[in-house]
Design a protein around this motif. Structure first.
Motif, PDB file in Angstrom:
ATOM      1  N   SER A   1       0.821  -1.195   0.000  1.00 47.41           N
ATOM      2  CA  SER A   1       0.000   0.000   0.000  1.00 47.41           C
ATOM      3  C   SER A   1       0.866   1.261   0.000  1.00 47.41           C
ATOM      4  O   SER A   1       0.516   2.264  -0.614  1.00 47.41           O
ATOM      5  CB  SER A   1      -0.875  -0.045   1.248  1.00 47.41           C
TER       6      SER A   1
ATOM      7  N   ASP B   1      -5.015  -2.950  -2.128  1.00 43.47           N
ATOM      8  CA  ASP B   1      -5.982  -3.249  -1.067  1.00 43.47           C
ATOM      9  C   ASP B   1      -7.088  -2.180  -1.023  1.00 43.47           C
ATOM     10  O   ASP B   1      -7.119  -1.263  -1.849  1.00 43.47           O
ATOM     11  CB  ASP B   1      -5.271  -3.341   0.300  1.00 43.47           C
TER      12      ASP B   1
ATOM     13  N   ALA C   1       0.910   7.402  -6.097  1.00 42.54           N
ATOM     14  CA  ALA C   1      -0.205   8.361  -6.156  1.00 42.54           C
ATOM     15  C   ALA C   1       0.311   9.774  -5.906  1.00 42.54           C
ATOM     16  O   ALA C   1      -0.070  10.727  -6.606  1.00 42.54           O
ATOM     17  CB  ALA C   1      -1.260   7.976  -5.123  1.00 42.54           C
TER      18      ALA C   1
ATOM     19  N   TYR D   1       2.085   2.068  -3.441  1.00 46.18           N
ATOM     20  CA  TYR D   1       0.965   2.614  -4.216  1.00 46.18           C
ATOM     21  C   TYR D   1       0.728   4.080  -3.836  1.00 46.18           C
ATOM     22  O   TYR D   1       0.515   4.939  -4.690  1.00 46.18           O
ATOM     23  CB  TYR D   1      -0.301   1.795  -3.961  1.00 46.18           C
ATOM     24  N   GLU D   2       0.784   4.327  -2.540  1.00 50.58           N
ATOM     25  CA  GLU D   2       0.579   5.697  -2.042  1.00 50.58           C
ATOM     26  C   GLU D   2       1.653   6.632  -2.600  1.00 50.58           C
ATOM     27  O   GLU D   2       1.366   7.760  -3.006  1.00 50.58           O
ATOM     28  CB  GLU D   2       0.615   5.703  -0.512  1.00 50.58           C
TER      29      GLU D   2
ATOM     30  N   ALA E   1      -5.976   1.424  -0.684  1.00 51.60           N
ATOM     31  CA  ALA E   1      -5.484   1.938  -1.973  1.00 51.60           C
ATOM     32  C   ALA E   1      -6.651   2.310  -2.881  1.00 51.60           C
ATOM     33  O   ALA E   1      -6.578   3.299  -3.626  1.00 51.60           O
ATOM     34  CB  ALA E   1      -4.590   0.901  -2.629  1.00 51.60           C
ATOM     35  N   ASP E   2      -7.739   1.524  -2.795  1.00 48.01           N
ATOM     36  CA  ASP E   2      -8.938   1.840  -3.591  1.00 48.01           C
ATOM     37  C   ASP E   2      -9.459   3.231  -3.247  1.00 48.01           C
ATOM     38  O   ASP E   2      -9.832   4.016  -4.125  1.00 48.01           O
ATOM     39  CB  ASP E   2     -10.047   0.816  -3.305  1.00 48.01           C
TER      40      ASP E   2
ATOM     41  N   ARG F   1      -7.131   5.878  -4.542  1.00 44.79           N
ATOM     42  CA  ARG F   1      -7.276   5.956  -6.003  1.00 44.79           C
ATOM     43  C   ARG F   1      -8.525   6.758  -6.377  1.00 44.79           C
ATOM     44  O   ARG F   1      -8.476   7.627  -7.252  1.00 44.79           O
ATOM     45  CB  ARG F   1      -7.369   4.538  -6.554  1.00 44.79           C
TER      46      ARG F   1
ATOM     47  N   GLN G   1      -2.435  -1.551 -10.555  1.00 41.80           N
ATOM     48  CA  GLN G   1      -3.432  -2.308  -9.782  1.00 41.80           C
ATOM     49  C   GLN G   1      -3.344  -1.917  -8.299  1.00 41.80           C
ATOM     50  O   GLN G   1      -2.297  -2.078  -7.685  1.00 41.80           O
ATOM     51  CB  GLN G   1      -3.135  -3.810  -9.928  1.00 41.80           C
ATOM     52  N   PRO G   2      -4.447  -1.360  -7.726  1.00 40.90           N
ATOM     53  CA  PRO G   2      -4.392  -1.027  -6.293  1.00 40.90           C
ATOM     54  C   PRO G   2      -4.338  -2.313  -5.441  1.00 40.90           C
ATOM     55  O   PRO G   2      -5.118  -3.233  -5.701  1.00 40.90           O
ATOM     56  CB  PRO G   2      -5.692  -0.253  -6.042  1.00 40.90           C
TER      57      PRO G   2
ATOM     58  N   ASP H   1      -3.676   5.080 -13.533  1.00 45.17           N
ATOM     59  CA  ASP H   1      -4.864   4.223 -13.640  1.00 45.17           C
ATOM     60  C   ASP H   1      -4.506   2.791 -14.023  1.00 45.17           C
ATOM     61  O   ASP H   1      -5.280   1.859 -13.765  1.00 45.17           O
ATOM     62  CB  ASP H   1      -5.854   4.808 -14.663  1.00 45.17           C
TER      63      ASP H   1
END
Lengths: 409, 144
Positions: free
Chosen positions: B23, B86, B30, B26-27, B89-90, B93, B83-84, B80
């Motif tokens: 996560s 968890d 972002a 991903y953050e 992350a959704d 996003r 793939q997030p 986009d």
């Protein structure tokens, strides 16, 4: 009077010809991201290029042969081949970046996609190299490159806090949110942009092209010691403009258009027009220099007849290498790879290859068989050795830093 | 030697896009996306400012706005495509995507107007951008 005019012209050409796409991109990106905290690298780079360009010019002036013409003879075929491969690759990459840079500058004036300009630019670069006399070519684009002074004029008109800029430059601090590795990576890119290898290829070969003799040693020194530092000031002006306008807004310039914003916002349409002329001249002039340098390096290594001082028919292999390099450079840009990205990689890889370019110059400039009483002084040798050590450290650190920082991202 | 090249190519290819395992990575991506789009928004605002004061040629302004839109759109597209990993992350996003869509929408309007030579309309069309830019900047700072 004629001599004075010739010296003044040489200095002005050196100022205008100092900045190329690598300097434009590196200084703007660094200023926008790190403010003036890496300005000292520009000064280190300018001192370094002055030191080695003066040596290269002196070697060519005294021996009547370009410095890399002597490298193979002095250091042997194998060492010279390593030097050739590294330097040629970087020079070729820089040529591609410059061709892309010219196309981008025209795109800004016309709003027509730069890819459509690439073949035209490549043809014009080849045509000028083929047809235009060396002196005219060098002086015309060097002088036109002085249009970049408009970036310094914009800075002056803006009336910034000069003390604050100077303080930031003399008390370098890594900005909050940025890591030390990234800061050093950008420092290396700046050094690579200031000391890019083609500059010495071109400078020493140019001295032979223009038939310099011992009487021109003073011209060599003045061009280098006055022209290059003033050219370095233009680089710093671009960095300061980005520091004042782009950094506070969080703009990270990835396009030439963004580099023009500070000048545009201070000087308006006229400033923008002059700056675009400067971009065009600086990149086109550098495309000529890198195109010729591709030919110089290979022809000098293999002992082919080279140069524009003979008729093209008398140096066919040299002109063929130049032509193929231009075609391949244009081809690379036409793959739609971003020219700014090519520039970024060319200056960083240039930093990694610097010792290979500059070590042979130091060796040849110390050889009394070639130089007679004009070998390096002790001070020049001491400075040259310190720089070689520095360049070696930079070369070793470049690739790990590039991987660690994901090329500065 | 050959095997090491294959491994290197696979690793490089895997680094381009695709799923991230944690996560926090991903953050961070972002945050980086928000930073890139905020930069494009600020660039467009400077161009609009220049247009408002008749400080620049139309062709140059058009080019700046085209590039700003491309930068923002490309950053959004890449983000986009990730793939997030968890639920958290959704959420992230969804929040960022709203901001990105708002920014790219406004940048597209600016590009269309500029391409049609309607430079006088740019300040009005750019009205939402300062606020979007500020929120993107805040997002980048919080998640970068």
């Amino acid at each position: 009077m004629k001599r004075l005019f010739s010296i003044a012209l040489g200095i002005l050409t050196a100022i205008g010809g100092f900045v190329d796409i690598g300097d434009i991109v590196a200084n703007a990106e660094t200023g926008a991201r790190f403010g003036m905290s890496l300005a000292w690298v520009v000064i280190v780079g300018v001192v370094g290029i002055c030191l080695f360009a003066e040596m290269a010019g002196r070697v060519a002036t005294v021996s009547g042969r370009a410095v890399f013409d002597l490298v193979r003879e002095r250091l042997g075929a194998r060492v010279a081949l390593v030097n050739l491969v590294a330097s040629f690759f970087i020079t070729f990459l820089t040529l591609a970046a410059e061709i892309g840079g010219v196309a981008l500058a025209i795109e800004l004036a016309t709003s027509v996609n730069y890819l459509l300009w690439v073949p035209i630019v490549a043809f014009l670069v080849w045509l000028v190299i083929w047809r235009v006399k060396f002196g005219l070519m060098e002086n015309a684009f060097g002088l036109l490159g002085l249009a970049l002074v408009v970036a310094a004029v914009a800075l002056w008109r803006l009336g910034p806090d000069w003390g604050g800029l100077l303080h930031a430059a003399t008390h370098p601090v890594v900005p909050q949110g940025e890591g030390h590795p990234t800061w050093w990576f950008f420092g290396i890119a700046l050094l690579g942009a200031a000391m890019t290898p083609y500059e010495v290829f071109f400078f020493s070969s140019g001295a032979v092209e223009e038939g310099w003799s011992r009487a021109d040693l003073i011209t060599n020194r003045l061009n280098v010691y006055i022209g290059f530092p003033l050219g370095g000031l233009l680089s710093l002006a671009l960095m300061a403009g980005a520091t004042l306008f782009l950094e506070p807004r969080g703009i990270e310039p990835g396009h030439l258009s963004q580099v023009a914003l500070p000048t545009l916002l201070v000087l308006g349409k006229l400033g923008l027009a002059v700056l675009l002329v400067g971009f065009f001249a600086a990149t086109f002039g550098a495309a000529l220099e890198t195109g010729l340098s591709c030919g110089y390096s290979i022809a000098q290594y293999f002992g082919f007849q080279w140069g524009k001082f003979v008729r093209p028919a008398d140096a066919p292999r040299f002109h063929l290498i130049v032509l193929l390099s231009i075609l391949a450079g244009a081809g690379l840009v036409l793959t739609t790879i971003d020219p700014v990205t090519v520039t970024e990689y060319s200056i960083v890889l240039s930093a990694a290859a610097l010792p290979l370019t500059y070590f042979p110059i130091l060796v040849v400039a110390n050889d009394p068989d070639y130089m007679g009483d004009k070998v390096n002084s002790r001070l020049t040798n001491a400075l040259g050795s310190v720089y070689l050590l520095l360049l070696l450290v930079v070369a070793v650190a470049t690739i790990p830093l590039m991987i660690l920082t994901k090329a500065g991202s | 030697m050959r095997r090491s090249w294959v491994v290197a190519v696979v690793l490089l290819a895997g680094a381009c896009t695709g799923p991230v395992r944690s996560s926090s990575v991903y953050e961070s991506k972002a945050g980086q996306t928000a930073e890139v789009v905020a930069s494009a928004v600020q660039t467009a605002l400077l161009a609009v400012d220049a247009a408002e004061h008749d400080q620049a040629y139309g062709r140059y302004l058009t080019q700046v706005l085209v590039e700003a839109e491309e930068d923002a759109g490309s950053a959004q597209g890449v983000f986009d495509g990730i793939q997030p990993p968890d639920d958290r992350a959704d959420e992230l996003r969804s929040h960022l995507d709203d901001l990105l869509t708002e920014a790219t929408g406004a940048l597209t309007e600016l590009r269309i107007a500029a391409r049609r030579g309607r430079f006088a309309e740019l300040p009005e069309l750019a009205r939402p951008l300062p606020e979007v830019g500020r929120r993107l900047g805040d997002f980048a700072e919080a998640h970068g």
